[in-house]
Scaffold this motif. Structure first.
Motif, PDB file in Angstrom:
ATOM      1  N   LYS B 181       0.837  -1.206   0.000  1.00 10.44           N
ATOM      2  CA  LYS B 181       0.000   0.000   0.000  1.00 10.44           C
ATOM      3  C   LYS B 181       0.862   1.243   0.000  1.00 10.44           C
ATOM      4  O   LYS B 181       0.615   2.215  -0.729  1.00 10.44           O
ATOM      5  CB  LYS B 181      -0.929  -0.035   1.212  1.00 10.44           C
ATOM      6  N   TYR B 182       1.911   1.223   0.835  1.00 13.91           N
ATOM      7  CA  TYR B 182       2.804   2.377   0.908  1.00 13.91           C
ATOM      8  C   TYR B 182       3.445   2.657  -0.446  1.00 13.91           C
ATOM      9  O   TYR B 182       3.443   3.774  -0.944  1.00 13.91           O
ATOM     10  CB  TYR B 182       3.881   2.089   1.956  1.00 13.91           C
ATOM     11  N   ALA B 183       3.968   1.589  -1.078  1.00 10.82           N
ATOM     12  CA  ALA B 183       4.718   1.773  -2.317  1.00 10.82           C
ATOM     13  C   ALA B 183       3.806   2.263  -3.435  1.00 10.82           C
ATOM     14  O   ALA B 183       4.108   3.250  -4.111  1.00 10.82           O
ATOM     15  CB  ALA B 183       5.390   0.461  -2.715  1.00 10.82           C
ATOM     16  N   VAL B 184       2.659   1.609  -3.599  1.00 15.63           N
ATOM     17  CA  VAL B 184       1.792   1.977  -4.721  1.00 15.63           C
ATOM     18  C   VAL B 184       1.298   3.407  -4.567  1.00 15.63           C
ATOM     19  O   VAL B 184       1.414   4.237  -5.482  1.00 15.63           O
ATOM     20  CB  VAL B 184       0.611   0.991  -4.827  1.00 15.63           C
ATOM     21  N   LEU B 185       0.786   3.750  -3.374  1.00 19.70           N
ATOM     22  CA  LEU B 185       0.196   5.078  -3.230  1.00 19.70           C
ATOM     23  C   LEU B 185       1.252   6.174  -3.276  1.00 19.70           C
ATOM     24  O   LEU B 185       1.027   7.244  -3.842  1.00 19.70           O
ATOM     25  CB  LEU B 185      -0.625   5.148  -1.940  1.00 19.70           C
ATOM     26  N   ASN B 186       2.432   5.913  -2.697  1.00 20.98           N
ATOM     27  CA  ASN B 186       3.465   6.948  -2.759  1.00 20.98           C
ATOM     28  C   ASN B 186       3.986   7.132  -4.161  1.00 20.98           C
ATOM     29  O   ASN B 186       4.324   8.236  -4.574  1.00 20.98           O
ATOM     30  CB  ASN B 186       4.610   6.609  -1.806  1.00 20.98           C
ATOM     31  N   LEU B 187       4.044   6.024  -4.910  1.00 24.24           N
ATOM     32  CA  LEU B 187       4.516   6.143  -6.287  1.00 24.24           C
ATOM     33  C   LEU B 187       3.511   6.944  -7.110  1.00 24.24           C
ATOM     34  O   LEU B 187       3.898   7.799  -7.925  1.00 24.24           O
ATOM     35  CB  LEU B 187       4.725   4.754  -6.889  1.00 24.24           C
ATOM     36  N   ILE B 188       2.215   6.706  -6.882  1.00 23.47           N
ATOM     37  CA  ILE B 188       1.206   7.494  -7.600  1.00 23.47           C
ATOM     38  C   ILE B 188       1.340   8.962  -7.208  1.00 23.47           C
ATOM     39  O   ILE B 188       1.243   9.866  -8.053  1.00 23.47           O
ATOM     40  CB  ILE B 188      -0.201   6.951  -7.306  1.00 23.47           C
ATOM     41  N   GLY B 189       1.609   9.220  -5.924  1.00 28.56           N
ATOM     42  CA  GLY B 189       1.794  10.601  -5.466  1.00 28.56           C
ATOM     43  C   GLY B 189       2.928  11.287  -6.191  1.00 28.56           C
ATOM     44  O   GLY B 189       2.785  12.408  -6.698  1.00 28.56           O
ATOM     45  N   THR B 190       4.088  10.616  -6.300  1.00 29.71           N
ATOM     46  CA  THR B 190       5.213  11.267  -6.982  1.00 29.71           C
ATOM     47  C   THR B 190       4.953  11.382  -8.478  1.00 29.71           C
ATOM     48  O   THR B 190       5.430  12.321  -9.105  1.00 29.71           O
ATOM     49  CB  THR B 190       6.543  10.518  -6.767  1.00 29.71           C
ATOM     50  N   THR B 191       4.166  10.434  -9.031  1.00 29.25           N
ATOM     51  CA  THR B 191       3.844  10.559 -10.458  1.00 29.25           C
ATOM     52  C   THR B 191       2.983  11.804 -10.696  1.00 29.25           C
ATOM     53  O   THR B 191       3.184  12.533 -11.666  1.00 29.25           O
ATOM     54  CB  THR B 191       3.147   9.300 -10.966  1.00 29.25           C
ATOM     55  N   LEU B 192       2.037  12.038  -9.773  1.00 23.96           N
ATOM     56  CA  LEU B 192       1.233  13.266  -9.874  1.00 23.96           C
ATOM     57  C   LEU B 192       2.135  14.495  -9.817  1.00 23.96           C
ATOM     58  O   LEU B 192       1.950  15.471 -10.551  1.00 23.96           O
ATOM     59  CB  LEU B 192       0.225  13.331  -8.722  1.00 23.96           C
ATOM     60  N   PHE B 193       3.117  14.439  -8.942  1.00 24.41           N
ATOM     61  CA  PHE B 193       4.083  15.532  -8.825  1.00 24.41           C
ATOM     62  C   PHE B 193       4.801  15.733 -10.163  1.00 24.41           C
ATOM     63  O   PHE B 193       4.968  16.867 -10.636  1.00 24.41           O
ATOM     64  CB  PHE B 193       5.053  15.190  -7.692  1.00 24.41           C
ATOM     65  N   LEU B 194       5.182  14.611 -10.801  1.00 23.30           N
ATOM     66  CA  LEU B 194       5.891  14.722 -12.079  1.00 23.30           C
ATOM     67  C   LEU B 194       4.980  15.324 -13.152  1.00 23.30           C
ATOM     68  O   LEU B 194       5.438  16.126 -13.983  1.00 23.30           O
ATOM     69  CB  LEU B 194       6.393  13.341 -12.507  1.00 23.30           C
ATOM     70  N   ILE B 195       3.685  14.945 -13.130  1.00 25.34           N
ATOM     71  CA  ILE B 195       2.743  15.555 -14.079  1.00 25.34           C
ATOM     72  C   ILE B 195       2.729  17.069 -13.877  1.00 25.34           C
ATOM     73  O   ILE B 195       2.808  17.848 -14.837  1.00 25.34           O
ATOM     74  CB  ILE B 195       1.328  14.976 -13.875  1.00 25.34           C
ATOM     75  N   ALA B 196       2.647  17.480 -12.605  1.00 29.01           N
ATOM     76  CA  ALA B 196       2.631  18.912 -12.309  1.00 29.01           C
ATOM     77  C   ALA B 196       3.907  19.578 -12.809  1.00 29.01           C
ATOM     78  O   ALA B 196       3.871  20.690 -13.349  1.00 29.01           O
ATOM     79  CB  ALA B 196       2.453  19.134 -10.812  1.00 29.01           C
ATOM     80  N   VAL B 197       5.049  18.882 -12.661  1.00 30.42           N
ATOM     81  CA  VAL B 197       6.309  19.455 -13.137  1.00 30.42           C
ATOM     82  C   VAL B 197       6.278  19.626 -14.652  1.00 30.42           C
ATOM     83  O   VAL B 197       6.748  20.641 -15.184  1.00 30.42           O
ATOM     84  CB  VAL B 197       7.505  18.581 -12.699  1.00 30.42           C
ATOM     85  N   GLY B 198       5.694  18.634 -15.339  1.00 37.06           N
ATOM     86  CA  GLY B 198       5.579  18.734 -16.793  1.00 37.06           C
ATOM     87  C   GLY B 198       4.790  19.965 -17.209  1.00 37.06           C
ATOM     88  O   GLY B 198       5.220  20.744 -18.068  1.00 37.06           O
ATOM     89  N   TYR B 199       3.630  20.184 -16.567  1.00 39.47           N
ATOM     90  CA  TYR B 199       2.832  21.372 -16.881  1.00 39.47           C
ATOM     91  C   TYR B 199       3.584  22.641 -16.520  1.00 39.47           C
ATOM     92  O   TYR B 199       3.527  23.636 -17.240  1.00 39.47           O
ATOM     93  CB  TYR B 199       1.502  21.320 -16.136  1.00 39.47           C
ATOM     94  N   LEU B 200       4.275  22.590 -15.391  1.00 38.86           N
ATOM     95  CA  LEU B 200       5.038  23.751 -14.951  1.00 38.86           C
ATOM     96  C   LEU B 200       6.056  24.143 -16.010  1.00 38.86           C
ATOM     97  O   LEU B 200       6.196  25.319 -16.366  1.00 38.86           O
ATOM     98  CB  LEU B 200       5.757  23.416 -13.642  1.00 38.86           C
ATOM     99  N   TYR B 201       6.738  23.142 -16.553  1.00 38.21           N
ATOM    100  CA  TYR B 201       7.733  23.454 -17.573  1.00 38.21           C
ATOM    101  C   TYR B 201       7.065  23.986 -18.833  1.00 38.21           C
ATOM    102  O   TYR B 201       7.567  24.908 -19.467  1.00 38.21           O
ATOM    103  CB  TYR B 201       8.595  22.227 -17.896  1.00 38.21           C
ATOM    104  N   ALA B 202       5.914  23.395 -19.177  1.00 36.83           N
ATOM    105  CA  ALA B 202       5.224  23.866 -20.377  1.00 36.83           C
ATOM    106  C   ALA B 202       4.792  25.320 -20.212  1.00 36.83           C
ATOM    107  O   ALA B 202       4.808  26.093 -21.170  1.00 36.83           O
ATOM    108  CB  ALA B 202       4.014  22.989 -20.657  1.00 36.83           C
ATOM    109  N   ILE B 203       4.409  25.704 -18.990  1.00 31.28           N
ATOM    110  CA  ILE B 203       3.935  27.071 -18.770  1.00 31.28           C
ATOM    111  C   ILE B 203       5.104  28.048 -18.657  1.00 31.28           C
ATOM    112  O   ILE B 203       5.133  29.086 -19.306  1.00 31.28           O
ATOM    113  CB  ILE B 203       3.074  27.136 -17.498  1.00 31.28           C
ATOM    114  N   PHE B 204       6.089  27.714 -17.827  1.00 33.76           N
ATOM    115  CA  PHE B 204       7.131  28.683 -17.496  1.00 33.76           C
ATOM    116  C   PHE B 204       8.367  28.559 -18.369  1.00 33.76           C
ATOM    117  O   PHE B 204       9.119  29.514 -18.507  1.00 33.76           O
ATOM    118  CB  PHE B 204       7.558  28.517 -16.039  1.00 33.76           C
TER     119      PHE B 204
END
Lengths: 125, 516
Positions: B181-204
């Motif tokens: 449970k820890y691994a799957v949910l934390n990995l999804i959390g960091t993947t969401l973070f990476l998605i946000a980073v992708g948008y951040l780069y596209a914007i800025f």
């Protein structure tokens, strides 16, 4: 090109979410694999998607031609691919071990750490 | 034939050598990685691992203290990797907030490594507990010190993979179940973070935090910054175990060795809070303002539901897991308030929580050793047999409840006052109710495990120095910062001030002025 990629990323994400909502851990793993690839595509799209213009500065110029792809997102994807690949490998081994030890890949039945009916806390002294 | 390049690259490249003092910025991370690698090379000689780790972490505390002193004296410090100047090169930028968190984390890890001498058996050492610990510290420290948001993602992954290793140390069924449970949910959390980073780069078009802080104001009208802020909020709230996305924490934190639980509770959730404060308060303040009601609601729910969850447990380790969640709610409330007072409260609470959660888990581990169980129903008689141990426990319990005169009191006062100042009486009420419920919860622990006569006569176990020393040191810190809070308080206020107005931070990254 970008709208096409955006639609593709959306498809990847919806397939990933669908799979991750499943009860069975192996499907969740497949969902995570697809999610990782969707994110990589998203990063890729974030730096201009162009055809056949490598991000190389031609002789005599100081900057990239305006229609060249941005090389930085590709460097980011490279990092993200390596990381997500290693994590997926770890998770697959973990899932296999969990299947061996717990004897099920149904997440509803994986309740060793959190038993279904925990004892009541002591109510009196 | 290529034409001779005549461009002056001095505008984009570092021409002068890095001043020796600036190496301090990168030294804590490099130190941890080098020691971790060294221990991997010495994997055949497990005996020396403990020695290297304890000495290495003591040195890490020293380095972080020097770094903090340098930041207090001279403001934020930046070091650029590989000669490219920001925003092209990757920058490590340390401000007061990052340096304080790094020092607190290093102290907690040193205490943990001492406790591990008696807690981790030779099997666990052979599986690499100490190398994992050093790499975990590399990830945590790197996250606190980096000035680049993609770099932050990479450090998140470094600490995540080391935490997986620590979590399944021992390969018991319970641990594997929790780790799934820890691994799957934390990995999804960091993947969401990476998605946000992708948008951040596209914007800025940039990933440097100082550059983003500069450019955010100009892009606010056209770019979807609100979407970005919401994504970051979800990702970091997941890492920090805020209410709707917190259920991985109580499912996993009670399964590993007690010192591993202590390290996780002390360090990992706080990295999520750190990233949340950094991104929401410093980079996207206007969006934080717009989302503040949502953050406040999540914070209030986290405080109260965390405390209620703690009340419902018989296993003390699981109880502490819920107390960790409850504390996260208080820090979220500080972020939601967003005034300098609120943010300084969140910063103070985070520092206090790193030390206190570490101490509480170690304490519970020791109590279970003395009483032979983690179950409240089976423990008893600790007060009669171990007077001073009960006294230390009481101090830490009171600090966790936020009662004076210990370090939990001050952040709670600041947060309650800050929320009353902006008229959010319900938030103040939630914080106080959470504290009250936690008090009941720890009151019951003390009543049952300490005052009640022992249900069965247990054999006497000696308390070794390996557990006494870290417990007493952390308790001394908790007491000291409760009685003499002025220094830490002014540091937290200065840190919050520099987050609200990142001029000095930006200037340290771009000393010449704005980015090209």
């Amino acid at each position: 090109m970008e709208p096409l990629f955006a639609i593709l990323v959306g498809l990847f994400f919806s397939a990933a979410v669908y799979l991750m909502l499943s009860k069975f851990s192996i499907r969740i793993m497949l969902g995570i694999a697809i999610l990782g690839n969707g994110v990589n595509l998203l990063l890729f799209t974030a730096g201009r998607v162009t055809r056949e213009v490598p991000p190389i500065i031609p002789a005599g110029f100081d900057t990239l031609p305006a229609d060249a792809a941005n090389p930085l997102p590709q460097a980011l994807i490279l990092t993200a691919i390596v990381i997500s690949f290693s994590f997926l490998a770890f998770l697959l081994v973990l899932t296999y071990r969990a299947y061996q030890d717990i004897g099920t890949d149904n997440t509803d039945e994986m309740r060793i750490a959190e038993p279904d009916d925990p004892p009541l806390p002591p109510l009196g002294y | 034939m290529a034409a001779p390049i005549t461009t002056d690259l001095s505008a984009a490249l570092l021409t002068a050598p890095v001043p020796p003092g600036n190496w301090l910025v990168i030294l804590p991370v490099a130190h941890c990685i080098v020691l971790g690698a060294l221990m991997l090379m010495l994997r055949a000689h497990v005996r020396v691992h403990a020695l290297i780790a304890v000495l290495g972490l003591a040195v890490l505390v020293l380095i972080d203290a020097l770094l903090l002193k340098r930041v207090i004296d001279g403001g934020p410090v930046t070091m650029v990797m590989g000669r490219w100047l920001p925003p092209f090169g990757i920058a490590f930028t340390v401000d007061l907030f990052g340096a304080l968190m790094a020092l607190a984390a290093a102290i907690a890890a040193l205490a943990g490594s001492l406790y591990a001498l008696s807690d981790i058996d030779p099997g666990g050492r052979r599986f690499g507990f100490f190398p994992f610990l050093m790499l975990l510290m590399a990830g945590v420290t790197g996250a606190f010190l980096t000035g680049d948001i993609f770099n932050l993602y990479v450090w998140f992954e470094v600490l995540l993979i080391s935490s997986f290793g620590l979590l399944i140390l021992g390969s018991e069924r319970e641990q594997i179940d929790g780790a799934m449970k820890y691994a799957v949910l934390n990995l999804i959390g960091t993947t969401l973070f990476l998605i946000a980073v992708g948008y951040l780069y596209a914007i800025f078009g940039t990933l440097n935090m100082a550059d983003i802080a500069l450019k955010a104001a100009g892009l606010r009208d056209t770019a979807p910054l609100m979407t970005l802020a919401a994504l970051f909020l979800l990702a970091f709230a997941m890492k920090a175990a805020a209410f709707p996305v917190n259920f991985w924490l109580p499912a996993s934190y009670h399964t590993p060795r007690i010192v591993v639980s202590a390290l996780f509770a002390g360090l990992l959730t706080k990295v999520g809070i750190y990233a949340l404060i950094r991104v929401m308060v410093m980079l996207l303040p206007v969006e934080r303002e717009a989302l503040s009601l949502m953050i406040a609601l999540a914070g209030a729910a986290t405080v109260i539901l965390g405390a209620l969850g703690a009340l419902a447990q018989t296993d003390i380790r699981r109880l502490l897991g819920y107390v960790v969640i409850s504390g996260i709610g208080s820090m979220l409330a500080g972020i939601a308030i967003g005034t300098p007072g609120g943010v300084s409260g969140a910063v103070f609470y985070a520092l206090h929580s790193v030390v206190l959660m570490m101490a509480l888990y170690l304490l519970v581990g020791q109590a279970a050793r003395l009483g032979g169980s983690f179950q409240l129903t089976a423990l008893g008689g600790l007060y009669r047999e171990r007077g001073w141990f009960a006294a230390v426990s009481l101090i830490l319990f009171l600090a966790a409840c936020g009662l004076p005169p210990f370090s939990g009191f001050w952040p709670k006062v600041i947060l309650v006052k800050a929320s009353l100042d902006i008229g959010a009486w319900w938030l103040a009420a939630a914080l106080l109710t959470g504290g009250f419920l936690t008090t009941i919860c720890f009151g019951r622990v003390f009543l049952l495990a300490y005052w009640r006569p022992a249900p069965a006569p247990a054999e006497t176990v000696a308390i070794g120095w390996q557990s006494a020393l870290p417990l007493l040191t952390l308790t001394a810190l908790v007491t000291g910062f409760g009685i003499l809070p002025e220094q830490l308080l002014s540091l937290a206020q200065a840190a919050a001030g520099s987050l609200a107005d990142p001029g000095a931070y930006i200037h340290s990254v771009f000393p010449e002025g704005a980015a090209p």
